[in-house]
Design a protein around this motif. Sequence first.
Motif, short mmCIF file in Angstrom:
data_model
loop_
_atom_site.label_atom_id
_atom_site.label_comp_id
_atom_site.label_asym_id
_atom_site.label_seq_id
_atom_site.Cartn_x
_atom_site.Cartn_y
_atom_site.Cartn_z
N ARG A 224 0.84 -1.21 0.00
CA ARG A 224 0.00 0.00 0.00
C ARG A 224 0.87 1.26 0.00
O ARG A 224 0.88 2.03 0.94
N ASP A 226 0.35 3.88 -1.27
CA ASP A 226 -0.49 5.07 -1.05
C ASP A 226 -0.58 5.41 0.44
O ASP A 226 -0.60 6.57 0.83
N ALA A 229 2.63 7.10 1.75
CA ALA A 229 2.68 8.55 1.44
C ALA A 229 1.97 9.34 2.54
O ALA A 229 2.38 10.43 2.91
N ALA A 230 0.93 8.74 3.12
CA ALA A 230 0.13 9.47 4.10
C ALA A 230 0.67 9.30 5.52
O ALA A 230 0.17 9.89 6.47
#
Length: 243
Positions: A224, A226, A229-230
């Motif tokens: 993941r 994504d 990044a968070a």
Amino acid sequence: MRIDVVSIFPDYLAALDLSLVGKARRSGLLDLRVHDLRDWTADRHRTVDDTPFGGGAGMVMRPDVWGAAIDSVLGDDPEGHLVIPTPSGEVFTQRHAEAFATETHLVVACGRYEGIDARVAERYRAAGRRVSELSIGDYVLNGGEVAALVMVEAVGRLLPGVVGNPESLVEESHGAAGLLEYPVYTKPPAWEGLEIPEVLLSGHHAKIDRWRRDRALERTAARRPDMVAALDVAGLDKHDLRL
Ligand SMILES: Nc1cc(-c2ccc3ccn(Cc4ccccc4)c3c2)n[nH]1
């Protein structure tokens, strides 16, 4: 907490009589009510759909029937939050589940066919109600019932008293730390020639915690990106970032 689910396939929601959510219902922690949309039709054939304005394939669910159903289950409760599963919604996440679990009343409108007439969401927003149009992921289902099952389970398990050990809710996947779950193991210690990671047998809790965090970071980075990044990088120490 009260959750009303409205559907033309109410039996689809029978799974919510089972396991933890079923227990929460029987104990009164969760007041879950499932309704058949056709109970609010006014014609002999109990019609809930019609052809789409503008043409196109399929049928659209009528706003008058949905309005009667939602008005009925909302009653005069100003707190009622209308949740409409849809493939074109914001993606439902653990953050939504956490927020919903603090609310007193959800109404989940399960559409079928090509969806529910857009004026239904529009009407309740215009009336000042909270309306959430939510997807459960980037794949296409035939209706909102499976999404309702997902949301009710995700919310129901967070209600105080539903899960036996509340600690198990703290360090779970997609939790506040924003990491995926680390790999878990149980007996037998050797299975099919496969052993348990030594550190988990050490009893050294600091090392075990570090090992678990490393595996969670590795998995999150691999599966993941994504979520990586968070990640709140400030919350990670230099050891974490060396991975
Ligand atoms: N995550 C997610 C949610 C849904 C969903 C939710 C509600 C409905 C109501 C009718 N359909 C069928 C449909 C398929 C494609 C385009 C329009 C409607 C639904 C699908 N699919 N995938």
